[in-house]
Design an enzyme around this catalytic site. Structure first.
Site, PDB file in Angstrom:
ATOM      1  CG  ASP A  10      46.838 -35.337 -62.268  1.00  0.00           C
ATOM      2  OD1 ASP A  10      45.917 -35.153 -61.456  1.00  0.00           O
ATOM      3  OD2 ASP A  10      46.780 -34.977 -63.466  1.00  0.00           O
ATOM      4  CG  ASP A  12      40.535 -36.174 -63.872  1.00  0.00           C
ATOM      5  OD1 ASP A  12      39.893 -37.001 -64.529  1.00  0.00           O
ATOM      6  OD2 ASP A  12      40.341 -35.970 -62.650  1.00  0.00           O
TER       7      ASP A  12
END
Ligand code: XBP
Ligand code: MG
Length: 258
Positions: A10, A12
């Site tokens: 991932d 953010d």
């Protein structure tokens, strides 16, 4: 038993703490540009993060706090314009070196590559934001090691929907039990689990108190990780529920960065 073949990151909150001083600040700048008397405080933004996707987040906020504004005939077009302006601000911040990778990310990427693991990115953010972050923080060789990058534009439904992870697995030709998701949020964990993947959680600023049921492991810091131990734990716990689905799905060109 299955062997760990890939790490899917991932972005953010995970690769970098982008939200509070990155996306949030850029949203507020864009609201100012459009003369909207809106301001997302640190605290409010934390609750808005339950909604993934910047456009979706603006629409949700307007529906909650400014329903008359949202009822305008051109509200969707205005949201798109505000979001696009927000991403311009965010990408300018990235170009100016305003966001760094989290400590321990670079060594983990190097260890993973040395161990022969494939690397991928599975994010809800816009592709331009992803590319801006990677360009600002990683050398070309490391960037090229991320063979598969799924961004917000590539999916019909964002996290917690598993579509993004299913797409990444298909693009890499892997089964769910061969890859580990690296996430910081509940929505990310749900997306990974929905696609049949195990997930490692590295806590971030906004999700420091969150529960992560079913995560392979939850750590505070990338520097607490040991790739060898992680792989062994992964292989010990891996569910052997093989899905042939992931091998038969085609790979859209947009998913591949190179
Ligand atoms: C992050 C998001 C994104 C960003 C903003 O999800 O939900 O919406 O906050 O980016 P992830 P956009 O941690 O899965 O990357 O404005 O481009 O949507
Ligand atoms: Mg995240």
């Amino acid at each position: 038993m299955s062997e760990l073949r890939a790490l899917l990151f991932d972005v953010d909150g995970t690769l970098a703490e982008t939200e509070r001083d990155g996306h949030r600040a850029a949203f507020n700048q864009a609201f100012g540009d459009y003369r909207l008397p809106w301001h997302w405080s640190e605290r409010l933004y934390g609750s808005l993060l339950r909604i993934t996707g910047g456009r979706e987040r603006i629409a949700h906020f307007a529906g909650e706090y400014h329903p008359d504004w949202l009822a305008q005939a051109d509200a969707a077009a205005q949201i798109a314009a505000i979001h696009s302006r927000k991403n311009q601000h965010y990408q300018e911040l990235l170009r100016n070196g305003g966001i760094a990778l989290r400590k321990g990310v670079r060594p983990l990427l190097a260890q993973a590559r040395a161990a022969g693991l494939q690397l991928g990115i599975v994010t809800t953010t816009s592709r331009g934001n992803l590319e801006g972050l990677l360009a600002a923080t990683l050398d070309a060789e490391t960037r090229a090691a991320f063979r598969v990058c799924v961004a917000g534009e590539d999916v019909a439904r964002k996290k917690p929907d598993p579509e993004c992870y299913e797409l990444a697995l298909a693009a890499m030709g892997l089964r769910p039990e061969q890859a580990l998701a690296v996430e910081d949020s509940r929505n990310g964990l749900l997306a990974a689990h929905g696609a049949g993947l195990q997930a490692l959680i590295v806590r971030s600023f906004y999700f420091s108190d969150e529960d992560f049921p079913g995560a392979l492991s939850v750590v505070d810091d990338f520097r607490d990780l040991n790739l060898g131990e992680l792989s062994r734990e992964f292989e010990r716990l891996c569910r052997v529920t093989v899905s042939d689905m992931t091998q038969s799905v085609g790979v859209p060109d947009t998913v591949l960065v190179q």
